[in-house]
Design a protein around this motif. Structure first.
Motif, short mmCIF file in Angstrom:
data_model
loop_
_atom_site.label_atom_id
_atom_site.label_comp_id
_atom_site.label_asym_id
_atom_site.label_seq_id
_atom_site.Cartn_x
_atom_site.Cartn_y
_atom_site.Cartn_z
N VAL A 4 -6.75 63.64 -2.25
CA VAL A 4 -7.26 64.15 -0.97
C VAL A 4 -6.30 63.76 0.16
CG1 VAL A 4 -9.13 63.88 0.72
CG2 VAL A 4 -9.67 64.25 -1.68
N GLU A 5 -5.78 62.52 0.12
CA GLU A 5 -4.83 62.07 1.15
C GLU A 5 -3.53 62.88 1.09
OE1 GLU A 5 -4.19 57.87 0.74
OE2 GLU A 5 -6.31 57.41 1.04
N ILE A 6 -3.06 63.14 -0.11
CA ILE A 6 -1.83 63.93 -0.25
C ILE A 6 -2.06 65.34 0.28
CG2 ILE A 6 -0.27 65.00 -1.93
CD1 ILE A 6 -0.65 62.47 -3.66
N GLN A 7 -3.21 65.93 -0.06
CA GLN A 7 -3.52 67.27 0.41
C GLN A 7 -3.61 67.31 1.94
OE1 GLN A 7 -7.24 68.84 -1.13
NE2 GLN A 7 -6.32 70.88 -1.29
N ALA A 8 -4.23 66.29 2.53
CA ALA A 8 -4.33 66.23 3.99
C ALA A 8 -2.95 66.08 4.63
CB ALA A 8 -5.25 65.07 4.39
N ALA A 9 -2.10 65.25 4.02
CA ALA A 9 -0.75 65.06 4.57
C ALA A 9 0.06 66.35 4.52
CB ALA A 9 -0.03 63.95 3.81
N GLN A 21 -10.37 56.44 -7.18
CA GLN A 21 -9.16 56.13 -6.40
C GLN A 21 -8.14 57.26 -6.52
OE1 GLN A 21 -7.11 52.60 -7.61
NE2 GLN A 21 -5.73 52.62 -5.84
N ASN A 27 -9.19 60.14 -4.41
CA ASN A 27 -8.96 59.83 -2.99
C ASN A 27 -7.48 60.00 -2.62
OD1 ASN A 27 -11.65 59.27 -2.54
ND2 ASN A 27 -11.40 57.07 -2.87
N VAL A 28 -6.59 59.58 -3.52
CA VAL A 28 -5.16 59.75 -3.27
C VAL A 28 -4.81 61.24 -3.20
CG1 VAL A 28 -2.87 59.40 -4.28
CG2 VAL A 28 -4.51 57.52 -4.24
N SER A 35 -1.36 68.68 7.17
CA SER A 35 -1.02 68.27 8.54
C SER A 35 0.44 68.52 8.83
CB SER A 35 -1.37 66.80 8.77
OG SER A 35 -0.48 65.97 8.06
#
Length: 168
Positions: free
Chosen positions: A156-161, A150, A153-154, A164
């Protein structure tokens, strides 16, 4: 006339005492600040690079300190985002026909650019911190058997945000 001289001398003495007190307190503040700086640079580094700690402890420490730093950076980015949105909204509300428009708008541009530059710096720091955190999380999962799915995954989400936001 003598009263004026006594008053003037009293005023000078009071000024001299106030000046001395200001200098005394300034040196105290500077001494305290330098002491904190020396403790911060010597103490934290020595604790992190302690020779008797195991590699697992080092990685765990890096994970914890990195997570705290990332949380702090993300909170700062959020504050800057809110501040920049408020500035943009204020600029939109200014009347373009007003003769003072240009002066008011130019007063707001410099602080906004400064916030924007600082925001980019914070995002760059997040970008360099996330791979280190990912490494620590993967190592903790492999070496200590911790479930870090988890948390990875967080990250990865922070890196994507963050990535972007740079594209927008």
């Amino acid at each position: 006339m003598q009263n004026l001289d006594i008053g003037f001398i009293s005023f000078l003495l009071l000024g001299a005492v106030a000046t001395f007190a200001a200098i005394y307190y300034s040196f105290g503040i500077i001494r305290e600040w330098l002491g904190q700086w020396a403790r911060a640079t010597n103490g934290a580094i020595r604790k992190t690079v302690a020779h008797n700690a195991s590699l697992d402890e080092h990685i765990n420490t890096q994970w914890t300190e990195g997570r705290l730093r990332l949380d702090f950076l993300l909170a700062l980015i959020k504050q800057l985002e809110v501040s920049l949105e408020e500035n943009v909204e204020t600029l939109r509300r200014l009347d373009h026909a007003d003769p003072l428009y240009e002066r008011e708008a130019s007063k707001m541009v410099e602080p906004s650019l400064r916030r924007f530059t600082f925001d980019r710096h914070l995002r760059d720091e997040c970008r360099s911190l996330i791979p280190s955190l990912q490494f620590c999380a993967q190592d903790l999962a492999q070496s200590q058997g911790l479930d870090m799915t988890q948390k990875l995954n967080v990250l990865v989400e922070i890196q994507a945000a963050i990535n972007s936001a740079d594209r927008n």
